[in-house]
Design an enzyme around this catalytic site. Structure first.
Site, PDB file in Angstrom:
ATOM      1  N   ASP A 203       6.588  -5.864  -1.900  1.00 37.79           N
ATOM      2  CA  ASP A 203       6.685  -5.419  -3.291  1.00 37.79           C
ATOM      3  C   ASP A 203       7.687  -6.333  -4.011  1.00 37.79           C
ATOM      4  O   ASP A 203       7.567  -7.549  -3.945  1.00 37.79           O
ATOM      5  CB  ASP A 203       7.050  -3.932  -3.334  1.00 37.79           C
ATOM      6  CG  ASP A 203       7.023  -3.325  -4.723  1.00 37.79           C
ATOM      7  OD1 ASP A 203       5.932  -2.985  -5.202  1.00 37.79           O
ATOM      8  OD2 ASP A 203       8.096  -3.201  -5.334  1.00 37.79           O
TER       9      ASP A 203
ATOM     10  N   HIS B 163      -0.714   0.189  -0.803  1.00 40.31           N
ATOM     11  CA  HIS B 163       0.416  -0.648  -1.204  1.00 40.31           C
ATOM     12  C   HIS B 163       1.585  -0.601  -0.235  1.00 40.31           C
ATOM     13  O   HIS B 163       2.266  -1.608  -0.047  1.00 40.31           O
ATOM     14  CB  HIS B 163       0.901  -0.211  -2.592  1.00 40.31           C
ATOM     15  CG  HIS B 163       2.017  -1.048  -3.126  1.00 40.31           C
ATOM     16  ND1 HIS B 163       1.838  -2.364  -3.483  1.00 40.31           N
ATOM     17  CD2 HIS B 163       3.336  -0.768  -3.343  1.00 40.31           C
ATOM     18  CE1 HIS B 163       2.998  -2.857  -3.915  1.00 40.31           C
ATOM     19  NE2 HIS B 163       3.917  -1.907  -3.830  1.00 40.31           N
TER      20      HIS B 163
END
Length: 317
Positions: free
Chosen positions: A99, A294
């Site tokens: 991320d 994610h």
């Protein structure tokens, strides 16, 4: 078993989880996360013969959170990692980021190839520096409600997320950037969480109530301002990285992402994944994990660990 200590680096204090002996590997988490996000990787990499250091990044968890928005530029966050390598008594390291930690890792490799000898990015492709400031580009394209834009006004997202931190963390982590119900576009008067916050939303298999409580407790103590300030430097980062326009990253590299991650499934993200060899001429592997989202290193730790260990044993020993 990982140990936890505070280390002075780059003028701040970083809370760092450490384990293992051998070549140094830094693990950089993203938003809204902690070094705890690497709980499956730290022991696996240590067992594989590496010295692992996973900090709470600047503004997160138990690490320092400077008040100034300008203290969260890519130069500051990469500077933290360079200083951390030195503070750990090393001169070289492999660096891995997920991320927001991925841009830190990519830029660390780009800025300091003498220090960072191998680099892996999870979920976020390497930097493709566009022709204009990212927020300006969004506006010029007629987009005014992307979540990056919502995060810009100080205090607004903080107030939304801190109203009920348990509920916020359950929504963000349990639904994340792969759940189509949690849009990256913010509707007027609905906030980032929109109408999707649900106190009894079931947790995915990779996240239990104890894990969630650890994240929530940390954010109850730190608040959200530090992490949000990373987003408030998006345009400034574009300005600061002008000298690296078109630059490549020549160290051995690895990319891992989940097939259902909205960061790579959109038009821009998908294009960047397909073209990343332009930036990464020494890309060893591009691993897209089927049916994963994610929070990839938490969702699919076995596959992520196997790929990281194989990469590090080839390129970081």
């Amino acid at each position: 078993m990982a140990s936890l200590r505070s280390i002075s680096a780059n003028g701040i204090e970083l809370s760092v989880r450490e384990a293992g002996e051998g070549p140094l590997v830094l693990l950089c988490h993203g938003w809204p996360e902690l070094s705890y996000s690497w709980r499956y990787q730290i022991p696996a990499l240590a067992q594989a013969g590496f010295r692992v250091a996973a900090p709470d990044m600047r503004g997160f968890g138990r690490s320092s959170a400077p008040a100034e928005v300008g203290a969260y530029s890519i130069f500051d966050t990469v500077g933290d990692m360079v200083a951390l390598v030195s503070a750990l008594g090393a001169t070289r390291a492999a660096i891995i980021g997920h991320d927001w930690g991925a841009p830190v890792a990519w830029h660390a490799a780009q800025f300091r190839p003498d220090v960072f000898t191998a680099v892996a990015g999870l979920s976020v492709p390497p930097p493709f520096r566009g022709r204009g400031r990212p927020l300006d580009t969004l506006r010029e394209g007629g987009i005014t409600n992307f979540y990056w834009q919502y995060f810009q006004k100080e205090g607004v997202a903080e107030a939304e997320f801190e109203r009920d931190i348990d509920l916020t963390m359950r929504t963000l982590l349990a639904r994340g950037f792969s759940d189509p119900a949690l849009s990256l576009f913010v509707q007027d008067n609905k906030g980032f969480l929109g109408g999707n916050a649900c106190a009894d939303h079931p947790l995915p298999p990779w996240l239990d109530e104890n894990d969630l409580a650890i994240f929530s407790q940390a954010y109850k103590q730190s608040g959200f301002r530090g992490g949000l300030n990373w987003y408030r430097n998006i345009d400034r980062n574009w300005e600061l990285t002008a000298p690296w326009q078109g630059a490549q990253i020549h160290q051995p590299s690895l990319f891992i992402a989940g097939e259902k991650d909205a960061v790579i499934t959109g038009l821009i993200g998908n294009k960047r994944v397909k073209e990343m060899e332009r930036v990464l001429p020494q890309l060893k592997r591009k691993l897209i994990i089927a049916d994963a989202g994610h929070w990839i290193q938490q969702e699919r730790p076995d596959e992520v660990n196997a790929a990281l260990i194989a990469f590090l044993k080839e390129c970081a020993t």
